[in-house]
Each structure stands twice: as structure tokens, then as C-alpha cells.
Design a protein around this motif. Structure first.
Motif, mmCIF file in Angstrom:
data_model
loop_
_atom_site.group_PDB
_atom_site.id
_atom_site.type_symbol
_atom_site.label_atom_id
_atom_site.label_comp_id
_atom_site.label_asym_id
_atom_site.label_seq_id
_atom_site.Cartn_x
_atom_site.Cartn_y
_atom_site.Cartn_z
ATOM 1 N N UNK A 140 0.823 -1.210 0.000
ATOM 2 C CA UNK A 140 0.000 0.000 0.000
ATOM 3 C C UNK A 140 0.860 1.265 0.000
ATOM 4 N N UNK A 141 1.852 1.273 0.864
ATOM 5 C CA UNK A 141 2.687 2.472 0.971
ATOM 6 C C UNK A 141 3.543 2.651 -0.285
ATOM 7 N N UNK A 142 4.021 1.541 -0.850
ATOM 8 C CA UNK A 142 4.778 1.640 -2.102
ATOM 9 C C UNK A 142 3.897 2.226 -3.188
ATOM 10 N N UNK A 143 2.643 1.787 -3.243
ATOM 11 C CA UNK A 143 1.729 2.292 -4.250
ATOM 12 C C UNK A 143 1.472 3.780 -4.024
ATOM 13 N N UNK A 144 1.318 4.136 -2.761
ATOM 14 C CA UNK A 144 1.106 5.541 -2.412
ATOM 15 C C UNK A 144 2.286 6.384 -2.906
ATOM 16 N N UNK A 145 3.495 5.900 -2.634
ATOM 17 C CA UNK A 145 4.681 6.633 -3.076
ATOM 18 C C UNK A 145 4.753 6.693 -4.593
#
Lengths: 763, 83
Positions: free
Chosen positions: A25-30
Motif C-alpha cells: 500500500x505504501x509503495x503504491x502511495x509513493x
């Protein structure tokens, strides 16, 4: 797309990212937002809120990264944020990040969303490893069977992210249609939920997702006694209906289990219709690596080596750039001293602000190096394994396995250690770790110990130092134990440690972490530390003019006018010293110290020790330098001076103990305040440290006095021996439990523990 | 067929069982259910930690570590024909 200019008049949409922990999720956010994001807090709770913006052809998208969760039903305050944001999210857009390599479990959250009428955009993440392992999925079919739009993505490399964002920007993707699909709630359940909603004059078709969720929740709540009779009746009917055609009738209490099972049945059906899941998606090399890293005998030594390496690089290699920082600060200070007129402003700039800024900057190398390793451990998946092998030991003082790394780092410096508590995702566990870290003896406290032990126990300083550490450790274990017994429940500390597959960390995610950490530290904690440093500086130099008991200038002139003898130099020196002392005693710091002295007097401290504790708040090593200045009139040598003024080895021991425990330094306090996000917690922990330090020191003083006095009665001797035995037993028991014990004494759910009575002593 | 039900906490390393029941009264139960610990699901005890606790289990294609306090909430059944 992130470099385009914003479109005037373009629409602005809120997008919410939901998904399991470790789903990327956080990778996608970044990948979606690039560098542009800001960190804040969710209203009402001290959970970090991360918001980012991306600009597309048709408007701006505000992306909210919601905390990772396995299910909408919250287990922690972080996860409650997801539920609370549900209605707002349903009005905007929801991206549901699904780790396709872990399809069934990730689809549980999707199922919950679909049941409530939310139509998420599903990002099928880690698509590359899924296809590489031989998995296939019919995207068209998946979309039509679930009523969602699905996009394959690889968040780590930003693959597929462009088409996902393009889809989000299209206005028609906002429309939510009513689907009847595979994941939707079965009719029996929906009817019962509708009956529950009817009590609140609500209808399933018009209720918001959160209202529907609450209706459904009423049906399966695990606390049957709290529900009102009408709802109990609905539950009973539902259970009876579901029992039709089963060999074993369903009980009301099993409804939660039944709903979860039903969801998984739907998920299994969906997957069987549209996808082929690779049989074994864990490559054999990973299995081998995992077996080695968590090996019964090799796992611990390997972890110890890795910790030693991280510790050494953080604090030894970190010293080199720290030296540069210090000389830079010195240069800046000298520059100001040379170029400004003597006066208040110069002193404030050179001694107050510049050294305060320096006090913040010195932490940066440590923090960067430590977080570089943490990012690598976390991204590679080793962090979970480390927590796995250390959990038993940490659990014995009420902590999570992940708390080991912050605690060990505390030996170097408490500041990066407190920052490192970020790796613990459970808030209660994080706070507990933060509470205990300041009790870990950091390197800055050593000078006090080395100096005083060397002076007062010249025969065997190391034995006494060791005994100080022992008492410190005892206090730490005791505090950990007590807090977890008092506050720990199964609600605030469920232990579910997911072991993600090993992955190669990407430079972008490591860089992101480092950048965020450094900026966060400077912005949030740095300001607090700087302010504290300036306050302490002001206290130590004001008031500027202190009334002196004699006319220093006149006496100095008198000495100088006399013919020079062999004693002149000495006289001037002693006069200067006398004046310095009087000035120092007149400053606010010494006044506060003297004011506090009655409080500290029962511990046997003179006002000088009490005063030295105040700069010790700025940095523990300043205790020694302050003492040196304060004791100069008695003797040049601090040790001799202390002896002369009547300090005994016992008071020295008590003073060292107090210095170890009394209060964390201002930098630690600053990061604790910022990281916990709670003033109450910070204030309360300060109170706890101070009272513990006071009680323990007082007890040590009394025990010491008794041991020294030959008039001690038999009863007193017995008390001391009993106390010593108890302390020793307590420590031994904890250690034994750590290494061999298998009692479920830390079992938080003892009331419902099936093993109760067998090996559960009721802890 | 002989059926034996036991606590998941006592499932020997390396063996596979099928989840039969979960203690619904525990606050952790809901989370376990949501993560796929539902009756009928096969679960394998992979490895115990060097100090005896926690234990890693494999369920629904992923691995998760549970302490005894959590794994003892779950009852499993070992069928003799399941490896």
C-alpha cells in the motif's frame, strides 16, 4: 504525470488507499504521489495521517493512505481510523490494494467493502511475482464477478500505476452502481441486517456503508449479553435459518465464525472461477533462507551478529559525520564570536542557539544510519523473523518481539531508539516500549558512572558499576512487568506476526524512509530540543548581574597594586574562583536547585548535586561538568572536593543511581513527546521515572545505611536479606521464563484460555 | 476414521491439521477469523522460535507467527491420512 501543471477549474477528488499490512500500500502511495506528501494526524486519534497529491489531465487527486488492516473490524486505534473514514471514503474513491500473491486473505477486506455497497478500485499488486510463479487471472471476469474495476500493478516498480491513476481521474469511475455479484452478502444475512437497521429507522438500500457495517456488526457481536433482547431474537432466528440443512445446528455465538466462513467460501468460489493460483508461490531458496534465519541454534547468533553490525555502524561509523557536525557548529560559533560585538545577542547566538542547533544536528547521522538498516530489514522481510525469534524474551517484560531493536539501540542513544519504535505497529506496544527505552543506560550516562565509581570505589570500580546496571535492569524489568500487568489486555495487544516473503529492498523505498525520518526529526523533535536547550542556557546565564558579597574589581586592583610576590598569582586565581562561584550561585539554575534541595535532601544530596541534575536534563554528561565547576572552591580535583564536603561512597552510589533513572534527557523527551503524540503520556512517564528514581534511591540509601551501621537490629538485617532475595528471585524467574519457561503467564485472554488450569498460573 | 482434536498450540512442528473450532469469546477471535482461521481450513505448524514461542503457521498460502496465548484459542483436528 506528476510534473504537469494543475488544471484550473479541474475537479479535486479524494482517494483513499485501503489494504492489508504488507500489501504494498505504501509503495503504491509513493508511486502515485511521488515526493509530494505531508504527514499529519488523524483528527481525534494520534495516528499518523499521510496525504499526498497527484495532478492529472482532468484534475487533482488527493490521496489518503489509510492504516493497513486485515479487516474492517478494528483491533487497534490505527485500524479504527479505517472504519471511521469509511463513509467519507465511499463518497470519494477507494483503492483497495490486494496482494495477489496472498489472494484469499487480501480479498477478505474487499469482500467486506463490496458487501457494504462500496465499489473499490482494486489494485492487484505484486502481479509480477504472481505471474512468474505461474498464476493467471481473468481480469474481465474478476471485475464482472465482483463489481469492481481491477488493475494489475507492481507498486515497487510503479508498473501499472499510470493506467490506475488515469482510471481514477475519469469522472465516470465515480459512479457506483448496484451490483449483484459473487462477493455480495447472502440474502439471509442481508435480511437480518435490515431488521437490525429498522430499529434505527434505516434501510439497507439507503444506509451509509458505516451504518450497514454497524448493523451487520450487531448480528455477530461477540458479547451476546450486552445486546438488547430484540436483537438477540433476530440473531436466534438467523442462526435457526442458517442451521437448515446442517448436521449440527448453529449456535448464536457461532454467527461471527459463520459469517467469516461464508465470506471465505465466496472468495474461494470467486478465485476458482477466474484465476489459477500457483500451487507454491514461495521459491525454494526462500524456504532454505528462512529455515537458516529462524534456525533453533543458528537463528539467534545470526541475529546477534546483525544487531552488533547495526549497532557498530550506527554509533561508531556515525561518530565520524558527528565529528564533522560538531566542528561545523564550532566554526559557526567562532564566526559569530569574531564578527559580532560582545553582548547579549552574541552570547545568545553563539552559546544558546548555535549549540542548541548543534545539539539537534548531532543526532542526524545516527538516525540516518540506523534507519537505513531498519528500512533494509523491514523491506527485505527479515524484521518479522527477528521479531519472531526475539519475541519470547521481550514478551517476558510485556513487550513485542519487534521492541528488541529499539531497546538495544537505546544503549547507544535513546533518541534514535525512540524513533525506531515506529517499527512496532501496535500503538499500545509502541508506547510501552517508549516508556521503557529511557531506562536503558545510554552512552552519555557513562561519564558520570566512570568518574564517581573511580573516585569513590577506587579498589573495584567495575563491580560497583555492574551493580548499578543490575539495579537499573531490575527497575526496567519491574516497570515493564507492572505496566503490562496493569494495562495489557488482549484488546490492545493481539499478537499476529505476519511473515512476508523475502524481497529485495528497492533504493527508492529506502530513500523515502530516510528522507522522511530526517525531515520528521528536524521538524518535529528538533524544534522541541532547540527550545529546551535555549531555556536551559537562559537559566544558566541569567540574571546577568549577581550581587557580590565583595567588590571584586576593587580587591583585584588592590592585589595588582601591591608588589608582585610569589603568591600574587594564587591570590588572583582564588579571588576569581570565589567570584565565579558567587555568580553561579546567583543564577536562576542554582536558585532553582537550592529551592529543590529540600526535596532531594532525604537522599543525602547536597545542593551542588541537586543543581547539577538540572543541566543533566539537557544532556546527562553535563552532570559531571557542572559538578566540577561547583566543587572547584573546595579542591581542583572533583573527587577530593567531594570527599572534603562530606560525600560518602554511599551517597555517591545513590547519586549515580538517581542520575541513571531520574529523567531522560531533553532530546529523548522531545522525541517521546512527538512520537507518542500525547502530552499526557509524556508528562505521566516523567512522573513515573522521577518517582521510581526517588523511591529506588531512597531504598538504596536506607539499605546502605543499615548495612554500614553496626547497630542494625536483627529484624532490619532480615528485611534487607529478604529484599535482596526477592529482587534476585524476581530477576532470576524472569530470566528463566525467558529462556526455558513455557508458562502462559503473559496470556492476555486467560479467562477463555483452554489451557487454563494446566499450565496457566493465572497471570 | 480416528479423529483427534487438540489445541493448535500443541500441533507438532511440521504437521498439518484442520481447524475445527475457535474460542469465540476471546477478543482476538474476530481478528483470527478475519485472517482466514475459519473451521475447515488446513493449517501447518512450520516452526517454533528458538525460545519455544511463538510458532509460525502456514495458512491459506501465507505465514503468520502466533504466540501460545493466541494459538491456544484454536482447536485443530489431525487426520491420520493428512501428512
Amino acid at each position: 504525470m506528476s510534473n504537469k501543471q494543475p488544471h484550473e477549474g479541474g475537479h479535486c477528488r479524494k482517494v483513499f488507499l485501503v489494504g492489508n499490512p504488507n500489501s504494498g500500500k505504501t509503495s503504491l502511495f509513493n508511486a502515485i504521489t511521488g515526493e509530494r506528501h505531508r504527514v499529519g494526524n488523524w483528527p481525534g486519534v494520534t495516528v499518523q495521517k499521510i496525504e499526498g497529491i497527484t495532478i492529472t489531465d482532468s484534475g487533482r487527486l488527493i490521496i489518503n493512505d489509510l492504516p493497513g488492516t486485515y479487516s474492517l473490524t478494528p483491533a487497534t486505534p490505527e485500524e479504527e481510523v479505517v472504519l471511521k473514514s469509511l463513509d467519507e471514503a465511499a463518497n470519494g474513491l477507494i483503492i483497495n490494494v490486494v496482494d495477489i500473491a496472498n489472494f484469499e486473505r487480501n480479498l477478505f477486506l474487499t469482500t467486506q467493502l463490496v458487501e457494504l455497497g462500496v465499489k473499490p478500485v482494486v489494485s492487484l499488486n505484486c502481479y509480477d511475482s504472481f505471474t512468474r510463479a505461474g498464476g493467471t487471472i481473468d481480469l474481465q471476469k474478476f471485475s464482472s464477478l465482483t463489481g469492481t474495476s481491477a488493475f494489475p500493478t507492481v507498486a515497487r516498480t510503479a508498473e501499472g500505476v499510470t493506467s490506475l491513476v488515469e482510471h481514477l481521474a475519469r469522472p465516470e469511475s465515480l459512479k457506483v452502481e448496484c451490483y449483484s455479484n459473487l462477493l455480495a452478502l447472502p440474502e439471509i444475512w442481508q435480511k437480518s441486517a435490515e431488521e437490525v437497521l429498522a430499529f434505527q429507522q434505516l434501510k439497507w438500500s439507503t444506509a451509509t456503508p458505516l451504518q450497514k457495517y454497524n448493523g451487520l456488526r450487531e448480528l455477530i457481536s461477540l458479547k451476546p449479553l450486552e445486546a438488547d433482547p430484540q436483537i438477540l431474537e433476530i440473531r436466534r432466528r438467523l442462526a435457526a435459518q442458517l442451521s437448515i440443512g446442517r448436521e449440527k445446528p448453529l449456535k448464536v455465538i457461532d454467527l461471527a465464525c459463520e459469517l467469516a466462513s461464508d465470506r471465505y467460501r465466496r472468495i474461494e468460489k470467486l478465485i476458482s472461477l477466474c484465476a489459477v493460483i500457483p500451487g507454491k508461490n514461495i521459491p525454494p531458496w526462500q524456504e532454505k533462507l528462512d529455515a537458516l534465519l529462524t534456525h533453533r541454534f543458528l537463528g539467534l547468533p545470526f541475529f546477534a551478529l546483525m544487531m552488533a553490525w547495526i549497532f557498530w555502524t550506527t554509533f561508531s561509523i556515525g561518530e565520524i559525520p558527528m565529528g564533522w557536525m560538531e566542528s561545523l557548529v564550532e566554526l559557526a560559533g567562532n564566526f559569530i564570536r569574531d564578527n559580532l560585538q560582545a553582548g547579549m545577542l552574541r552570547e545568545l547566538l553563539a552559546d544558546g542557539i548555535i549549540s542548541g542547533v548543534g545539539g539537534v544536528l548531532v543526532f542526524i547521522p545516527n538516525i540516518l544510519i540506523l534507519f537505513f538498516w531498519i528500512a533494509i530489514l523491514e523491506d527485505s522481510g527479515y524484521m518479522s523473523r527477528a521479531a519472531f525469534i526475539m519475541d519470547r524474551m521481550m514478551n517476558s517484560i510485556g513487550l513485542h518481539g519487534r521492541a528488541f531493536i529499539p531497546m538495544i539501540m537505546g544503549l547507544g542513544c535513546n533518541v534514535p531508539a525512540v524513533l525506531a519504535t515506529r517499527i512496532i505497529d501496535n500503538r499500545f506496544q509502541r508506547l510501552l516500549t517508549m516508556l521503557l527505552i529511557p531506562l536503558v543506560t545510554c552512552a552519555a550516562r557513562l561519564p558520570v558512572l566512570v568518574l564517581l565509581c573511580g573516585t569513590f570505589f577506587p579498589e573495584n570500580p567495575s563491580t560497583w558499576m555492574f551493580s548499578l546496571f543490575f539495579v537499573n535492569l531490575l527497575v526496567l524489568i519491574f516497570l515493564g512487568h507492572t505496566t503490562s500487568i496493569l494495562f495489557k489486555t488482549a484488546d490492545n495487544s493481539p499478537f499476529l506476526l505476519e511473515m512476508p516473503p523475502y524481497r529485495l529492498p528497492t533504493p527508492t523505498s529506502v530513500l523515502h524512509m530516510l528522507q522522511e525520518k530526517a525531515m520528521h526529526f528536524i521538524e518535529k523533535a528538533g524544534t522541541v530540543i532547540l527550545a529546551g536547550a535555549i531555556v536551559i542556557w537562559v537559566l544558566s546565564v541569567f540574571p546577568r548581574e549577581v550581587p557580590l558579597s565583595f567588590d571584586f574589581a576593587a580587591e583585584l586592583a588592590a592585589i595588582k597594586s601591591r608588589p608582585v610576590t610569589s603568591q600574587t598569582g594564587e591570590e588572583i586565581a582564588s579571588l576569581t574562583r570565589k567570584r565565579d562561584i558567587e555568580q553561579m550561585e546567583g543564577r536562576y539554575m542554582a536558585r532553582i536547585g537550592k529551592l529543590m534541595h529540600p526535596v532531594m535532601a532525604p537522599l543525602g544530596f547536597s545542593w551542588r548535586e541537586t543543581v547539577s541534575l538540572i543541566p543533566g536534563f539537557l544532556a546527562k554528561e553535563s552532570v559531571v561538568s557542572t559538578l566540577t565547576v561547583l566543587y572547584i572552591p573546595y579542591d581542583e580535583d572533583l573527587g577530593k572536593a567531594m570527599h572534603k564536603t562530606g560525600m560518602t561512597p554511599l551517597t555517591a552510589f545513590v547519586f549515580m543511581l538517581f542520575t541513571l533513572l531520574y529523567i531522560p534527557c531533553i532530546a529523548t523527551l522531545g522525541v517521546v513527546w512527538r512520537e507518542s503524540g500525547s502530552t499526557k503520556f509524556t508528562a505521566l512517564s516523567l512522573l513515573v521515572y522521577f518517582s521510581i528514581a526517588y523511591i529506588v534511591s531512597f531504598a538504596a540509601l536506607k539499605i546502605g545505611e543499615l548495612l554500614q551501621s553496626s547497630t542494625g537490629t536483627a529484624a532490619e538485617a532480615v528485611t534487607i536479606i529478604l529484599a535482596a532475595i526477592f529482587a534476585g528471585w524476581y530477576l532470576l524467574r524472569t530470566l528463566l521464563n525467558t529462556f526455558i519457561g513455557r508458562q502462559c503467564k503473559s496470556c492476555a485472554s486467560c479467562s477463555s484460555c483452554p489451557a487454563k488450569g494446566n499450565d496457566c498460573p493465572g497471570g | 476414521m480416528v479423529r483427534t482434536t487438540q489445541s493448535l498450540a500443541d500441533l507438532p512442528e511440521g504437521s498439518t491439521g484442520t481447524i475445527r473450532d475457535i474460542d469465540a469469546l476471546s477478543p482476538t477471535a474476530q481478528r483470527l477469523l478475519d485472517m482466514g482461521f475459519v473451521p475447515g481450513t488446513p493449517i501447518k505448524a512450520i516452526k517454533r522460535a528458538p525460545m519455544g514461542d511463538p510458532t509460525t503457521y502456514e495458512i491459506r498460502g501465507y505465514k503468520v507467527g502466533l504466540r501460545r496465548s493466541e494459538s491456544s484459542l484454536i482447536d485443530v483436528e489431525i487426520k491420520p491420512d493428512v501428512k
